[in-house]
Design a protein around this motif. Structure first.
Motif, mmCIF file in Angstrom:
data_model
loop_
_atom_site.group_PDB
_atom_site.id
_atom_site.type_symbol
_atom_site.label_atom_id
_atom_site.label_comp_id
_atom_site.label_asym_id
_atom_site.label_seq_id
_atom_site.Cartn_x
_atom_site.Cartn_y
_atom_site.Cartn_z
ATOM 1 N N ALA A 206 -123.185 8.942 -29.245
ATOM 2 C CA ALA A 206 -123.912 10.150 -29.616
ATOM 3 C C ALA A 206 -123.129 11.403 -29.223
ATOM 4 C CB ALA A 206 -125.275 10.158 -28.929
ATOM 5 N N PRO A 207 -123.260 12.461 -30.010
ATOM 6 C CA PRO A 207 -122.596 13.726 -29.649
ATOM 7 C C PRO A 207 -123.052 14.192 -28.270
ATOM 8 C CG PRO A 207 -123.566 13.853 -31.856
ATOM 9 C CD PRO A 207 -124.034 12.574 -31.237
ATOM 10 N N ASN A 208 -122.171 14.862 -27.573
ATOM 11 C CA ASN A 208 -122.440 15.412 -26.236
ATOM 12 C C ASN A 208 -122.694 14.341 -25.184
ATOM 13 O OD1 ASN A 208 -122.255 18.089 -27.237
ATOM 14 N ND2 ASN A 208 -124.352 17.923 -27.980
ATOM 15 N N THR A 209 -122.246 13.112 -25.434
ATOM 16 C CA THR A 209 -122.353 12.064 -24.424
ATOM 17 C C THR A 209 -121.377 12.385 -23.306
ATOM 18 O OG1 THR A 209 -122.990 10.417 -26.053
ATOM 19 C CG2 THR A 209 -122.085 9.598 -23.986
#
Length: 78
Positions: free
Chosen positions: A63-66
Protein backbone atom coordinates in the motif's frame (compact mmCIF):
# COMPACT_ATOMS: atom_id res chain seq x y z
CA UNK A 1 1.05 -24.29 13.06
CA UNK A 2 4.36 -25.92 12.18
CA UNK A 3 7.65 -25.10 13.90
CA UNK A 4 9.04 -23.23 10.88
CA UNK A 5 5.95 -20.98 10.76
CA UNK A 6 6.19 -20.21 14.50
CA UNK A 7 9.92 -19.48 14.18
CA UNK A 8 9.33 -17.16 11.25
CA UNK A 9 6.46 -15.30 12.92
CA UNK A 10 8.36 -14.82 16.19
CA UNK A 11 11.55 -13.60 14.48
CA UNK A 12 9.78 -11.37 11.95
CA UNK A 13 7.60 -9.69 14.61
CA UNK A 14 10.36 -9.13 17.17
CA UNK A 15 11.08 -5.56 18.28
CA UNK A 16 14.54 -4.27 17.34
CA UNK A 17 16.89 -3.52 20.24
CA UNK A 18 19.66 -0.93 19.78
CA UNK A 19 20.50 -1.57 16.11
CA UNK A 20 17.96 -1.70 13.34
CA UNK A 21 17.69 -5.13 11.74
CA UNK A 22 19.14 -8.39 13.07
CA UNK A 23 22.71 -8.27 14.29
CA UNK A 24 25.22 -10.46 16.10
CA UNK A 25 24.73 -8.73 19.45
CA UNK A 26 20.95 -8.68 19.84
CA UNK A 27 19.80 -11.11 17.13
CA UNK A 28 16.27 -10.31 15.98
CA UNK A 29 15.63 -8.28 19.14
CA UNK A 30 12.99 -8.74 21.82
CA UNK A 31 10.25 -11.24 21.04
CA UNK A 32 6.84 -9.66 20.60
CA UNK A 33 4.48 -12.60 21.02
CA UNK A 34 1.36 -10.43 20.74
CA UNK A 35 2.36 -9.19 17.27
CA UNK A 36 3.27 -12.74 16.23
CA UNK A 37 -0.12 -14.05 17.36
CA UNK A 38 -1.89 -11.21 15.52
CA UNK A 39 0.02 -12.06 12.33
CA UNK A 40 -0.98 -15.71 12.71
CA UNK A 41 -4.64 -14.92 13.41
CA UNK A 42 -4.83 -12.39 10.54
CA UNK A 43 -3.20 -14.86 8.13
CA UNK A 44 -0.32 -12.51 7.32
CA UNK A 45 1.86 -15.33 6.03
CA UNK A 46 2.08 -17.69 3.07
CA UNK A 47 2.99 -21.35 3.12
CA UNK A 48 4.57 -22.93 0.09
CA UNK A 49 6.28 -26.21 -0.55
CA UNK A 50 9.00 -26.73 -3.14
CA UNK A 51 10.98 -29.73 -4.24
CA UNK A 52 14.60 -29.56 -5.30
CA UNK A 53 14.98 -27.71 -8.60
CA UNK A 54 11.57 -26.03 -8.42
CA UNK A 55 11.09 -22.26 -8.33
CA UNK A 56 8.28 -20.02 -7.15
CA UNK A 57 7.32 -16.37 -7.69
CA UNK A 58 5.02 -14.22 -5.62
CA UNK A 59 3.73 -10.72 -6.28
CA UNK A 60 3.30 -8.57 -3.20
CA UNK A 61 1.24 -5.39 -3.38
CA UNK A 62 2.41 -2.78 -0.91
CA UNK A 63 0.00 0.00 0.00
CA UNK A 64 1.13 3.59 -0.61
CA UNK A 65 2.80 5.28 2.36
CA UNK A 66 3.72 1.93 3.93
CA UNK A 67 6.47 2.71 6.45
CA UNK A 68 8.01 -0.75 6.61
CA UNK A 69 7.70 -4.13 4.92
CA UNK A 70 9.28 -7.12 6.65
CA UNK A 71 9.59 -10.41 4.78
CA UNK A 72 11.07 -13.58 6.23
CA UNK A 73 11.75 -16.96 4.70
CA UNK A 74 11.77 -19.89 7.13
CA UNK A 75 11.87 -23.62 6.62
CA UNK A 76 12.35 -26.98 8.23
CA UNK A 77 14.99 -29.28 6.81
CA UNK A 78 13.96 -32.84 6.08
Amino acid sequence: PTSDLIKGLLCNNADDINNLRPDYRTGFGRLNALNAIRALEEGRFERRSLNQGETNSTTITVAPNTAELKIMLSWTDV
